[in-house]
Design a protein around this motif. Structure first.
Motif, PDB file in Angstrom:
ATOM      1  N   THR A  72       0.818  -1.220   0.000  1.00 58.87           N
ATOM      2  CA  THR A  72       0.000   0.000   0.000  1.00 58.87           C
ATOM      3  C   THR A  72       0.850   1.267   0.000  1.00 58.87           C
ATOM      4  O   THR A  72       0.378   2.318  -0.413  1.00 58.87           O
ATOM      5  N   ASP A  73       2.069   1.170   0.492  1.00 51.69           N
ATOM      6  CA  ASP A  73       2.942   2.336   0.503  1.00 51.69           C
ATOM      7  C   ASP A  73       4.398   1.898   0.382  1.00 51.69           C
ATOM      8  O   ASP A  73       4.758   0.784   0.781  1.00 51.69           O
ATOM      9  N   VAL A  74       5.196   2.800  -0.150  1.00 50.28           N
ATOM     10  CA  VAL A  74       6.626   2.538  -0.342  1.00 50.28           C
ATOM     11  C   VAL A  74       7.389   3.771   0.123  1.00 50.28           C
ATOM     12  O   VAL A  74       6.923   4.902  -0.092  1.00 50.28           O
ATOM     13  N   CYS A  75       8.524   3.575   0.754  1.00 47.45           N
ATOM     14  CA  CYS A  75       9.371   4.700   1.132  1.00 47.45           C
ATOM     15  C   CYS A  75       9.755   5.458  -0.136  1.00 47.45           C
ATOM     16  O   CYS A  75      10.435   4.912  -1.007  1.00 47.45           O
ATOM     17  N   LYS A  77      11.605   8.127  -0.533  1.00 45.19           N
ATOM     18  CA  LYS A  77      12.944   8.706  -0.652  1.00 45.19           C
ATOM     19  C   LYS A  77      14.022   7.672  -0.905  1.00 45.19           C
ATOM     20  O   LYS A  77      14.878   7.846  -1.757  1.00 45.19           O
ATOM     21  N   ARG A  78      13.978   6.605  -0.136  1.00 49.25           N
ATOM     22  CA  ARG A  78      15.074   5.644  -0.233  1.00 49.25           C
ATOM     23  C   ARG A  78      14.619   4.232  -0.586  1.00 49.25           C
ATOM     24  O   ARG A  78      15.455   3.341  -0.712  1.00 49.25           O
ATOM     25  N   GLY A  79      13.335   4.024  -0.687  1.00 50.28           N
ATOM     26  CA  GLY A  79      12.831   2.681  -1.008  1.00 50.28           C
ATOM     27  C   GLY A  79      13.175   1.671   0.063  1.00 50.28           C
ATOM     28  O   GLY A  79      13.297   0.479  -0.203  1.00 50.28           O
ATOM     29  N   CYS A  80      13.307   2.137   1.332  1.00 50.61           N
ATOM     30  CA  CYS A  80      13.810   1.261   2.390  1.00 50.61           C
ATOM     31  C   CYS A  80      12.704   0.586   3.189  1.00 50.61           C
ATOM     32  O   CYS A  80      13.010  -0.120   4.156  1.00 50.61           O
ATOM     33  N   TRP A  81      11.453   0.819   2.852  1.00 51.67           N
ATOM     34  CA  TRP A  81      10.373   0.083   3.498  1.00 51.67           C
ATOM     35  C   TRP A  81       9.174   0.000   2.560  1.00 51.67           C
ATOM     36  O   TRP A  81       9.037   0.805   1.636  1.00 51.67           O
ATOM     37  N   ILE A  82       8.372  -0.998   2.832  1.00 55.92           N
ATOM     38  CA  ILE A  82       7.063  -1.075   2.188  1.00 55.92           C
ATOM     39  C   ILE A  82       6.045  -1.348   3.278  1.00 55.92           C
ATOM     40  O   ILE A  82       6.390  -1.886   4.333  1.00 55.92           O
ATOM     41  N   GLU A  83       4.816  -0.941   3.031  1.00 53.43           N
ATOM     42  CA  GLU A  83       3.744  -1.312   3.947  1.00 53.43           C
ATOM     43  C   GLU A  83       2.859  -2.322   3.249  1.00 53.43           C
ATOM     44  O   GLU A  83       2.492  -2.148   2.073  1.00 53.43           O
ATOM     45  N   LEU A  84       2.555  -3.371   3.980  1.00 55.68           N
ATOM     46  CA  LEU A  84       1.727  -4.438   3.439  1.00 55.68           C
ATOM     47  C   LEU A  84       0.401  -4.459   4.171  1.00 55.68           C
ATOM     48  O   LEU A  84       0.354  -4.374   5.401  1.00 55.68           O
ATOM     49  N   ALA A  85      -0.669  -4.568   3.412  1.00 49.63           N
ATOM     50  CA  ALA A  85      -1.999  -4.688   4.006  1.00 49.63           C
ATOM     51  C   ALA A  85      -2.492  -6.105   3.784  1.00 49.63           C
ATOM     52  O   ALA A  85      -2.295  -6.691   2.724  1.00 49.63           O
ATOM     53  N   PRO A 105      10.813  -0.113  -5.406  1.00 49.12           N
ATOM     54  CA  PRO A 105      10.355   0.986  -6.263  1.00 49.12           C
ATOM     55  C   PRO A 105       8.919   1.387  -5.936  1.00 49.12           C
ATOM     56  O   PRO A 105       8.126   0.571  -5.465  1.00 49.12           O
ATOM     57  N   MET A 106       8.588   2.634  -6.217  1.00 48.66           N
ATOM     58  CA  MET A 106       7.219   3.113  -5.995  1.00 48.66           C
ATOM     59  C   MET A 106       6.214   2.311  -6.829  1.00 48.66           C
ATOM     60  O   MET A 106       5.040   2.210  -6.474  1.00 48.66           O
ATOM     61  N   SER A 107       6.674   1.761  -7.938  1.00 46.83           N
ATOM     62  CA  SER A 107       5.778   1.000  -8.813  1.00 46.83           C
ATOM     63  C   SER A 107       5.272  -0.273  -8.147  1.00 46.83           C
ATOM     64  O   SER A 107       4.408  -0.967  -8.697  1.00 46.83           O
ATOM     65  N   GLU A 139       6.607  11.810   5.986  1.00 46.51           N
ATOM     66  CA  GLU A 139       7.018  10.927   4.883  1.00 46.51           C
ATOM     67  C   GLU A 139       5.933  10.840   3.819  1.00 46.51           C
ATOM     68  O   GLU A 139       6.209  10.786   2.625  1.00 46.51           O
ATOM     69  N   ALA A 140       4.683  10.792   4.291  1.00 49.45           N
ATOM     70  CA  ALA A 140       3.561  10.636   3.356  1.00 49.45           C
ATOM     71  C   ALA A 140       3.105  11.966   2.764  1.00 49.45           C
ATOM     72  O   ALA A 140       2.236  11.995   1.903  1.00 49.45           O
TER      73      ALA A 140
END
Lengths: 172, 177
Positions: A72-75, A77-85, A105-107, A139-140
């Motif tokens: 659902t979301d990706v860091c 700036k650095r791509g260092c985290w993702i949020e999973l739902a 990646p944001m993709s 961040e968001a």
């Protein structure tokens, strides 16, 4: 005889030969899951639902878990985290990796993912909980009202060792 | 001769590292990889029903190709999100129908240069970056000795060499330590 030109040619040739026999990238298609593998990937173990961890994070503290869900979301700036739902509405898990270890990646947003790592819980005071929410809001890129957080709480993240992000969307 | 040829060989990659270096140095001020845009929308209150029903309503209201939908997520009691291809997203309040249509675009060239500079892709690029670094070390060392006489290390060269050394030493000593 022009040694300079020969040297340049040899260097370029060497690089091409090297590239032709090397692995290209660490994120590569996973034959079984049809996605991109990040880090160590995931083991073939039973997945734990994100809503189960969210309901009782302390029960999973320190344990290695595999979770599945939609990104659902990706860091940004650095791509260092993702949020999973996954599971119940609103149930999310932040899957965090060291900067540069894996770069998401944001993709990846909206894609299905499987991730594995160690659950880390932290009990926050009211002040710390507000600071954390303020950080997430920044961040968001959204506004944050400190008064919206009224008490301290226990938060958790999954310190990631690997993930597979699917090629298809979560609904495909 | 070697210094000149290697200098030409690494010129392009040096520019990539330098431009990306400036870009990521200021990551707190801008996003060097992505551009974000959003547009306010109002599609009216979503119909009561299942989440797939809500998704269909959002898609139809905004004339979105249903094939581009990746998934949906009920973020809060009122916030419903629909994820689309091309890193697009609709985030809408189910009670009011107000929300945002968000788009993310990669910054052309910067995204690729930053990925190379920060070695996001790992694998073979790690070796290429190492080779590149060794070549730069070679250039730096040979560059010190390339000129002789008054222009070289025994002449004015030593002062420039010392001045270049002072900058990292001062920061290491007074700022980092």
């Amino acid at each position: 005889m022009l040694p300079g030109k020969n040297l340049t040619f040899l260097i370029i040739l060497g690089l091409f030969i090297f590239l032709s026999v090397s692995e290209t990238i660490s994120a590569e298609p996973a034959a079984k899951t049809g996605g991109q593998v990040y880090g160590a990937g995931v083991e073939n173990i039973e997945s734990v639902s994100i809503s189960a961890i969210a309901a009782d994070p302390e029960a999973y503290n320190g344990k290695t878990v595999r979770v599945e869900g939609m990104v659902t979301d990706v860091c940004a700036k650095r791509g260092c985290w993702i949020e999973l739902a996954g599971g119940a509405s609103g149930a999310k898990a932040r899957f965090k990796v060291a900067d540069g270890e894996m770069v998401f990646p944001m993709s990846a947003k909206g894609r299905s993912a499987v991730a594995q790592g160690r659950v880390v819980t932290e009990t926050l005071s009211l002040e710390d909980a507000r600071a954390l929410e303020a950080h997430f809001a920044k961040e968001a890129g959204r506004e944050f009202d400190p008064e919206s957080v009224t008490e301290g709480r226990t938060v958790f993240r999954i310190q990631g060792t690997g993930a597979v992000i699917g090629d298809a969307g979560a609904d495909d | 001769m070697l210094h000149r040829d290697i200098g030409n060989f690494v010129a392009a990659l040096t520019l990539v590292y330098c431009i990306s270096g400036i870009a990521v140095n200021h990551i707190e001020d801008w996003n060097p990889n992505y551009q974000f845009s959003q547009e306010e929308i109002n599609i009216g209150a979503l119909p009561e029903g299942s989440y797939p029903d809500m998704q269909r309503y959002v898609v139809k209201s905004l004339d979105i190709d249903p094939a581009s939908v990746r998934g949906h997520f009920m973020e809060t009691d009122s916030q419903f999100r629909v994820f689309l291809d091309n890193t697009e997203e609709v985030s809408v309040d189910i009670h009011t129908g107000q929300g945002l249509f968000k788009q993310v675009k990669t910054r052309a060239l910067f995204y690729e240069m930053n990925a190379l500079h920060l070695n996001n892709i790992k694998g073979a690029w790690t070796w290429i970056a190492d080779i590149f670094a060794v070549l730069l070390i070679f250039l730096a060392i040979t560059g010190i000795f390339i000129m002789n006489g008054r222009q070289g290390l025994t002449g004015r060269g030593k002062w420039f060499l010392a001045a270049g050394l002072v900058v990292p030493v001062v920061f290491s000593w007074f700022v980092i330590a």
